[in-house]
Scaffold this active site. Sequence first.
Site: not given
Length: 279
Positions: A44, A88, A111
Amino acid sequence: MDGKALAERVRSEVAAEVADLGRIGLATVLVGDDPASDVYIRLKHKASTEVGIDSRDIRLPATITEAELLEHVGELNADEAVHGILVQLPLPAGLDEAAIIAAIDPRKDVDGLHPFNAGQLLLGRPTFVGATPVGVLALLDEYDVELSGARAVVIGRSDIVGKPAALLLLQRHATVTICHSRTRDLEAEVARADVVVAAVGVPGLVGSDWIKAGATVIDVGITRTDDGLVGDVAPDVAARAGLLTPVPGGVGPMTIAMLLANAVKAARYRSGMLAFPPL
Ligand SMILES: NC(=O)c1ccc[n+]([C@@H]2O[C@H](COP(=O)([O-])OP(=O)(O)OC[C@H]3O[C@@H](n4cnc5c(N)ncnc54)[C@H](OP(=O)(O)O)[C@@H]3O)[C@@H](O)[C@H]2O)c1
């Protein structure tokens, strides 16, 4: 279906938008030292840097308390240089994922996991939707797959892939069935589908004899084996499906590209170019 090629195109569009919009900051938070998460975070950041996004890689020890982690999230929420925040998952045991996600400013929640953004998707007014389900839809659109009225089967009901993918398909007027580990006759469900999205994490679960001839099959699954990365769909499905995403080179690259696109979206929300709904 070539996810790598489409992802490359999305990334070059994102790079042009970043150049247009000016500084865009994306912060990722990785707690603990899970090796798979470390790989994803590295990918990422590499991709962010390539398109000119300022990425901040925050690494915290697995021993961190929930209060300390909440403090870090609060600082990122307040930081004007940070447009998007990604925590994450999974978090180490002992940390309440729901509480951490709920603490992220929904306007920075790239997200799409905050209850506000998840709720907006449920209500058919999507704001931030996770990069993987958005990537799945982008692939279907790229290959002109007819969704309206199509029977779609999503295998997997996680908050990050299965549920949002199903809701996006529903929004596009597919007739959607969501399957999971308690589904009684998975094969029969899959056999009826014009579009199959497999997001399970069981290598080769979906066999070619399950697939309706000519169906479109999106393989989200990623399992690391001695032979490399493998998906949820058996290799011989390629001979039966009309369209199929490879693993690797299908959904994976799209996930990275769509995360960058979500960071751009966050910058548009911040600047007022896009209106974020009232919280
Ligand atoms: N390509 C990418 O960019 C990308 C991004 C994210 C995830 N992934 C991969 O996608 C897969 C799914 O990820 P996730 O985060 O959604 O996983 P997850 O949270 O573990 O969810 C897996 C889902 O599969 C269901 N399931 C498990 N075994 C099953 C079986 N035998 N038959 C039918 N359903 C079954 C589970 O059902 P229950 O709910 O009943 O337990 C659950 O809903 C993983 O391989 C992950 O690595 C790939």
